[in-house]
Motif scaffolding. Structure first.
Motif, PDB file in Angstrom:
ATOM      1  N   MET A   1      44.433  39.171  31.588  1.00 60.39           N
ATOM      2  CA  MET A   1      43.931  37.822  31.558  1.00 60.39           C
ATOM      3  C   MET A   1      43.147  37.646  30.254  1.00 60.39           C
ATOM      4  SD  MET A   1      41.588  35.860  34.478  1.00 60.39           S
ATOM      5  CE  MET A   1      42.619  36.223  35.858  1.00 60.39           C
ATOM      6  N   SER A   2      43.421  36.559  29.538  1.00 55.68           N
ATOM      7  CA  SER A   2      42.724  36.305  28.275  1.00 55.68           C
ATOM      8  C   SER A   2      41.274  35.905  28.549  1.00 55.68           C
ATOM      9  CB  SER A   2      43.433  35.185  27.512  1.00 55.68           C
ATOM     10  OG  SER A   2      43.221  33.944  28.159  1.00 55.68           O
ATOM     11  N   GLN A   3      40.452  35.970  27.526  1.00 54.96           N
ATOM     12  CA  GLN A   3      39.038  35.587  27.676  1.00 54.96           C
ATOM     13  C   GLN A   3      38.928  34.127  28.108  1.00 54.96           C
ATOM     14  OE1 GLN A   3      36.261  37.600  27.520  1.00 54.96           O
ATOM     15  NE2 GLN A   3      35.284  35.789  28.360  1.00 54.96           N
ATOM     16  N   GLN A   4      39.765  33.260  27.528  1.00 58.54           N
ATOM     17  CA  GLN A   4      39.750  31.841  27.884  1.00 58.54           C
ATOM     18  C   GLN A   4      40.120  31.656  29.358  1.00 58.54           C
ATOM     19  OE1 GLN A   4      42.532  29.384  25.745  1.00 58.54           O
ATOM     20  NE2 GLN A   4      41.464  27.504  26.295  1.00 58.54           N
ATOM     21  N   SER A   5      41.119  32.392  29.808  1.00 57.21           N
ATOM     22  CA  SER A   5      41.536  32.323  31.200  1.00 57.21           C
ATOM     23  C   SER A   5      40.441  32.862  32.117  1.00 57.21           C
ATOM     24  CB  SER A   5      42.832  33.103  31.389  1.00 57.21           C
ATOM     25  OG  SER A   5      43.309  32.965  32.704  1.00 57.21           O
ATOM     26  N   GLU A   6      39.805  33.955  31.712  1.00 57.59           N
ATOM     27  CA  GLU A   6      38.698  34.516  32.501  1.00 57.59           C
ATOM     28  C   GLU A   6      37.552  33.527  32.604  1.00 57.59           C
ATOM     29  OE1 GLU A   6      37.472  38.392  31.164  1.00 57.59           O
ATOM     30  OE2 GLU A   6      39.530  39.151  31.223  1.00 57.59           O
ATOM     31  N   ASP A   7      37.229  32.843  31.498  1.00 62.25           N
ATOM     32  CA  ASP A   7      36.162  31.841  31.504  1.00 62.25           C
ATOM     33  C   ASP A   7      36.512  30.677  32.425  1.00 62.25           C
ATOM     34  OD1 ASP A   7      34.844  33.412  29.627  1.00 62.25           O
ATOM     35  OD2 ASP A   7      35.316  32.090  27.929  1.00 62.25           O
ATOM     36  N   ARG A   8      37.771  30.205  32.349  1.00 62.45           N
ATOM     37  CA  ARG A   8      38.217  29.093  33.188  1.00 62.45           C
ATOM     38  C   ARG A   8      38.187  29.507  34.660  1.00 62.45           C
ATOM     39  NH1 ARG A   8      41.976  27.259  30.123  1.00 62.45           N
ATOM     40  NH2 ARG A   8      43.474  28.867  30.688  1.00 62.45           N
ATOM     41  N   TYR A   9      38.567  30.755  34.954  1.00 58.62           N
ATOM     42  CA  TYR A   9      38.539  31.248  36.328  1.00 58.62           C
ATOM     43  C   TYR A   9      37.098  31.310  36.839  1.00 58.62           C
ATOM     44  CZ  TYR A   9      39.613  33.922  40.498  1.00 58.62           C
ATOM     45  OH  TYR A   9      39.739  34.317  41.802  1.00 58.62           O
ATOM     46  N   ALA A  10      36.199  31.852  36.047  1.00 59.78           N
ATOM     47  CA  ALA A  10      34.791  31.956  36.465  1.00 59.78           C
ATOM     48  C   ALA A  10      34.194  30.566  36.669  1.00 59.78           C
ATOM     49  CB  ALA A  10      33.993  32.737  35.429  1.00 59.78           C
ATOM     50  N   ARG A  11      34.463  29.657  35.744  1.00 56.11           N
ATOM     51  CA  ARG A  11      33.979  28.275  35.871  1.00 56.11           C
ATOM     52  C   ARG A  11      34.584  27.627  37.116  1.00 56.11           C
ATOM     53  NH1 ARG A  11      35.301  26.807  31.050  1.00 56.11           N
ATOM     54  NH2 ARG A  11      37.328  25.927  31.551  1.00 56.11           N
ATOM     55  N   GLY A  12      35.866  27.882  37.338  1.00 60.27           N
ATOM     56  CA  GLY A  12      36.540  27.322  38.506  1.00 60.27           C
ATOM     57  C   GLY A  12      35.971  27.825  39.817  1.00 60.27           C
ATOM     58  N   MET A  13      35.701  29.108  39.891  1.00 58.04           N
ATOM     59  CA  MET A  13      35.118  29.659  41.125  1.00 58.04           C
ATOM     60  C   MET A  13      33.729  29.086  41.372  1.00 58.04           C
ATOM     61  SD  MET A  13      37.169  31.387  42.916  1.00 58.04           S
ATOM     62  CE  MET A  13      36.184  32.375  44.025  1.00 58.04           C
ATOM     63  N   ALA A  14      32.941  28.934  40.320  1.00 55.71           N
ATOM     64  CA  ALA A  14      31.603  28.359  40.482  1.00 55.71           C
ATOM     65  C   ALA A  14      31.696  26.919  40.966  1.00 55.71           C
ATOM     66  CB  ALA A  14      30.841  28.439  39.157  1.00 55.71           C
ATOM     67  N   THR A  15      32.601  26.153  40.402  1.00 59.41           N
ATOM     68  CA  THR A  15      32.775  24.758  40.820  1.00 59.41           C
ATOM     69  C   THR A  15      33.325  24.684  42.236  1.00 59.41           C
ATOM     70  OG1 THR A  15      33.128  24.087  38.531  1.00 59.41           O
ATOM     71  CG2 THR A  15      33.905  22.571  40.238  1.00 59.41           C
ATOM     72  N   THR A  41      45.001  31.857  41.980  1.00 56.88           N
ATOM     73  CA  THR A  41      44.454  31.918  40.619  1.00 56.88           C
ATOM     74  C   THR A  41      44.757  30.626  39.871  1.00 56.88           C
ATOM     75  OG1 THR A  41      44.643  34.321  40.561  1.00 56.88           O
ATOM     76  CG2 THR A  41      44.522  33.191  38.428  1.00 56.88           C
ATOM     77  N   PHE A  42      45.981  30.130  40.012  1.00 54.46           N
ATOM     78  CA  PHE A  42      46.391  28.870  39.390  1.00 54.46           C
ATOM     79  C   PHE A  42      45.497  27.724  39.854  1.00 54.46           C
ATOM     80  CE2 PHE A  42      48.968  24.997  40.005  1.00 54.46           C
ATOM     81  CZ  PHE A  42      49.199  24.667  38.679  1.00 54.46           C
ATOM     82  N   ILE A  43      45.239  27.641  41.162  1.00 56.75           N
ATOM     83  CA  ILE A  43      44.393  26.575  41.712  1.00 56.75           C
ATOM     84  C   ILE A  43      42.967  26.687  41.177  1.00 56.75           C
ATOM     85  CG2 ILE A  43      43.361  25.678  43.849  1.00 56.75           C
ATOM     86  CD1 ILE A  43      46.334  24.992  43.440  1.00 56.75           C
ATOM     87  N   VAL A  44      42.430  27.897  41.183  1.00 59.82           N
ATOM     88  CA  VAL A  44      41.051  28.085  40.706  1.00 59.82           C
ATOM     89  C   VAL A  44      40.943  27.688  39.229  1.00 59.82           C
ATOM     90  CG1 VAL A  44      39.253  29.804  40.209  1.00 59.82           C
ATOM     91  CG2 VAL A  44      40.445  29.840  42.409  1.00 59.82           C
ATOM     92  N   GLU A  45      41.878  28.134  38.415  1.00 59.16           N
ATOM     93  CA  GLU A  45      41.826  27.820  36.987  1.00 59.16           C
ATOM     94  C   GLU A  45      42.160  26.360  36.710  1.00 59.16           C
ATOM     95  OE1 GLU A  45      44.392  30.524  34.910  1.00 59.16           O
ATOM     96  OE2 GLU A  45      43.059  32.236  35.255  1.00 59.16           O
ATOM     97  N   GLY A  46      43.219  25.853  37.342  1.00 63.45           N
ATOM     98  CA  GLY A  46      43.693  24.505  37.032  1.00 63.45           C
ATOM     99  C   GLY A  46      42.881  23.403  37.678  1.00 63.45           C
ATOM    100  N   ALA A  47      42.812  23.439  38.996  1.00 67.12           N
ATOM    101  CA  ALA A  47      42.104  22.370  39.703  1.00 67.12           C
ATOM    102  C   ALA A  47      40.597  22.467  39.504  1.00 67.12           C
ATOM    103  CB  ALA A  47      42.447  22.407  41.193  1.00 67.12           C
TER     104      ALA A  47
END
Length: 135
Positions: A1-15, A41-47
């Protein structure tokens, strides 16, 4: 997972946790299998990490927009989940009713009527839980 993807995932889980609550997210995570891991993972990152984390709309505004879309499209299980999430987003019952009035005009009275039935049941359940001290 790229750093950008990891950041989006972490932000997504927090939201996602802020909107749906820890209990819901923990249940969803516990139910995840190899079959739906990539989808989750797609839902967490995308939505959650992209759309719900954008700055222009507040969680309150995203909440009633989401409720209107789910009602108009007939996604009843997701609708109930997002109505329950209004306890965390700040969307009021009046916001939800106004959103459903728009559903009636733009997506049809039957869609809004069925959504109102679901909304009434979810709010009745939430009221019962709050009276009993259960959350």
């Amino acid at each position: 997972m790229s750093q950008q993807s990891e950041d989006r995932y972490a932000r997504g889980m927090a939201t996602r946790r802020a909107v749906l609550g820890d209990a819901h997210v923990d249940r969803a995570q516990a139910a995840m299998t190899d079959i739906d891991r990539d989808f989750q993972t797609f839902i967490v990152e995308g939505a959650w990490g992209s759309v719900w984390s954008r700055p222009h709309f507040s969680h309150r505004e995203r909440s009633f927009v989401t409720i209107a879309l789910l009602a108009g499209l007939g996604h009843h299980e997701e609708l109930a989940m997002h109505v329950r999430a209004t306890a965390n987003t700040g969307a009021s019952r009046e916001d939800v009713i106004e959103a459903l009035m728009h559903v009636a005009v733009y997506a049809g009275v039957p869609a809004a009527n069925h959504a109102l039935k679901i909304v009434k049941q979810v709010y009745a359940d939430m009221d019962r839980e709050n009276e009993g001290g259960v959350r």
